[in-house]
Design an enzyme around this catalytic site. Structure first.
Site, PDB file in Angstrom:
ATOM      1  CE  LYS A  28      48.809  35.594  41.177  1.00 10.66           C
ATOM      2  NZ  LYS A  28      49.295  36.969  41.436  1.00 10.66           N
ATOM      3  NE  ARG A  33      50.011  36.220  52.333  1.00 15.02           N
ATOM      4  CZ  ARG A  33      49.726  36.922  51.248  1.00 15.02           C
ATOM      5  NH1 ARG A  33      49.883  36.366  50.059  1.00 15.02           N
ATOM      6  NH2 ARG A  33      49.295  38.163  51.335  1.00 15.02           N
ATOM      7  N   GLY A 101      53.264  42.070  42.021  1.00 14.15           N
ATOM      8  CA  GLY A 101      53.244  43.033  43.110  1.00 14.15           C
ATOM      9  C   GLY A 101      53.271  42.348  44.461  1.00 14.15           C
ATOM     10  NE  ARG A 129      50.681  46.493  40.824  1.00 17.51           N
ATOM     11  CZ  ARG A 129      50.287  45.290  41.240  1.00 17.51           C
ATOM     12  NH1 ARG A 129      50.753  44.202  40.652  1.00 17.51           N
ATOM     13  NH2 ARG A 129      49.436  45.192  42.251  1.00 17.51           N
ATOM     14  CB  SER A 174      46.914  47.047  51.018  1.00 17.19           C
ATOM     15  OG  SER A 174      47.986  46.360  50.394  1.00 17.19           O
ATOM     16  CG  ASP A 326      43.408  39.773  42.978  1.00 11.70           C
ATOM     17  OD1 ASP A 326      43.746  40.922  42.663  1.00 11.70           O
ATOM     18  OD2 ASP A 326      44.087  39.037  43.729  1.00 11.70           O
ATOM     19  CE  LYS A 353      44.658  44.495  43.278  1.00 13.02           C
ATOM     20  NZ  LYS A 353      45.355  43.582  44.203  1.00 13.02           N
ATOM     21  NE  ARG A 357      43.870  43.344  37.429  1.00 16.05           N
ATOM     22  CZ  ARG A 357      44.331  42.464  38.301  1.00 16.05           C
ATOM     23  NH1 ARG A 357      43.781  42.383  39.507  1.00 16.05           N
ATOM     24  NH2 ARG A 357      45.330  41.663  37.986  1.00 16.05           N
ATOM     25  NE  ARG A 402      44.044  38.251  39.592  1.00  9.10           N
ATOM     26  CZ  ARG A 402      44.275  36.978  39.916  1.00  9.10           C
ATOM     27  NH1 ARG A 402      43.611  36.017  39.275  1.00  9.10           N
ATOM     28  NH2 ARG A 402      45.153  36.662  40.850  1.00  9.10           N
TER      29      ARG A 402
END
Length: 452
Positions: A28, A33, A101, A129, A174, A326, A353, A357, A402
């Site tokens: 992903k 990108r 995000g 978020r 990040s 993740d 997230k 989570r 997830r």
């Protein structure tokens, strides 16, 4: 499964051994990108293996809205005819980033140094978020943002008319913020510098170099200093997207915990900035073989052969968090089936997230009979051992793909079935999750199938 709309409950039943070869979707992070940099190049880029989940499709739609020609030519095969650095046009409508995000933050960065205006929104999860962490560095280039409290979406971004290069030190680890700054720096003259005290996933740096940008990465004091030289002409490229290690993690987890299982997952990306989960699993005693290690477009990959293993709890060091951020939800499921206690520290980022989570995993595991502890930055799971998880609960997915997939994996090995209240969000990253899992021996059923 749709990523939006009515809830789609799904139940995972205890199953027999999993076996077979499983081709998980494309990465992903790399897919986002590839589309964005393809749109910022001059000419036509070809992408193979693109993830066709909703998150990536929303980024493709955003690139079209900014003027690039983006078309699907086959299964996972796409053409992107770019408009060049600084060539984005003003979109006619709001940019809907759905649940992503990554898509929202990277697209904001890519447009922030062009003299255009765009408004961004997303689903309920994305609108909750924080975007302030993106807005602050982009404002240093000369962009202006107007959004809800905390910089939350919907947000209107006015690109800098006369952008200036910046030097920015990341306040939190990040990759999304780093990438947004680097993408913005493409259309600013001079050197844009990003200082990251802790290394984060480096797909953007690798792909910028692949497209012809001049970029330098220096190691310093355990972190990195990334220098990008602005106003390059990016050339079109052929991109082969490796298979997503975060998606593969669910197959790996299921094979490790369901007795008698052995699966082969070919072509999985093994970028060192993403491999923290696999390092942790080997420490826990997982039997994983890495076969036919190769490299495509600067991204390492390998075939993963995974066999059922008896796992032991470990303490995961906080400095490993950026390389597996993740994967903590599925690690928590593995920890629940391990012998002993697993301690995950330095995981504060999980609270912002797609859902909180840490809280989502803690509450769901407790409902399934697993003892957990948590604080703002830590999750502790006391393993029930092989066959020791009770299950038998319905867990709230909280619009988080997830969380949904992690608890469906738990249901495969728990003593009683586990239901997630909404499997719909799985389509954002892993639209083939259900048929792939069932194809190797899992027993996942939609709500309607339960009644039939």
């Amino acid at each position: 499964m749709a990523g939006h709309g009515a809830r789609v409950p799904m139940t995972s039943h205890p199953c027999g051994p999993l076996s077979g070869t499983v081709e998980v979707p494309g990465d992903k992070s790399v897919s986002h990108r590839a589309l964005i940099l393809g749109a910022m190049a001059v000419g036509e880029s070809r992408i193979r293996g693109l993830l066709e989940g909703q998150d990536v499709l929303d980024t493709a739609a955003a690139m079209r809205a900014f003027g690039a020609r983006v078309e699907r030519t086959g299964n996972g095969e796409w053409l992107v005819h770019g408009v060049g650095v600084g060539g984005f046009g003003e979109p006619e409508d709001v940019i809907d980033c759905g649940n992503s995000g990554t898509g929202a933050r990277l697209v904001m960065g890519a447009m922030a140094t062009s003299p255009i205006t765009a408004t961004f929104t997303g689903d309920a999860s994305l609108r909750s978020r924080p975007m302030k962490r993106i807005v602050e560095p982009l404002s240093k280039f000369g962009a202006h943002a107007y959004g809800r409290e905390g910089g939350r979406l919907p947000l209107t971004l006015i690109g800098a008319r006369h952008p200036v290069p910046v030097r920015y030190t990341l306040p939190v680890a990040s990759a999304q913020v780093k990438s947004a700054v680097l993408l913005a720096g493409l259309n600013a003259p001079g050197e844009t510098v990003v200082v990251e005290p802790q290394p984060t996933r480096d797909h953007t740096e690798r792909m910028l170099s692949h497209f012809g940008a001049e970029i330098r990465v220096d190691e310093k004091d355990g972190g990195r200093i990334i220098t990008l030289y602005g106003l390059p002409e990016l050339g079109p490229q052929e991109i082969v997207v490796p298979r997503d290690p975060s998606s593969a993690a669910f197959l790996v987890a299921a094979a490790l915990t369901v007795p008698g299982s052995e699966v082969l997952i070919p072509g999985v990306g093994l970028n060192s900035t993403r491999a923290g989960l696999y390092e942790t699993l080997l420490e826990m005693g997982a039997e994983i073989e890495f076969e036919d290690v190769d490299d495509e477009g600067g991204e390492p990959m390998a075939n993963l052969r995974v066999r059922h293993s008896t796992l032991t709890g470990v303490e995961v060091p906080p400095e490993r968090a950026p390389s597996m951020i993740d994967e903590y939800p599925i690690l928590a499921v593995l920890a629940a089936n391990a012998e002993g206690t697993t301690v995950m520290r330095g995981v504060r980022e999980l609270r912002v997230k797609e859902s909180d989570r840490i809280d989502a995993m803690a509450r769901g595991l407790e409902a399934c009979g697993v003892r957990v502890e948590e604080d703002e930055d830590t999750l502790v799971v006391h393993g029930a051992g092989p066959g020791g998880v009770r299950g038998g609960a319905t867990v709230a997915a909280r619009l988080d793909h997830r969380i949904a997939m992690s608890f469906l994996c738990l249901g495969m090995v728990a003593r009683h079935p586990v239901t997630v209240d909404d499997a719909g969000p799985i389509a954002t990253s892993f639209p083939t999750f259900e048929p792939l899992m069932n194809g190797v021996g899992a027993d996942l059923r939609m709500a309607a199938e339960e009644v039939a």
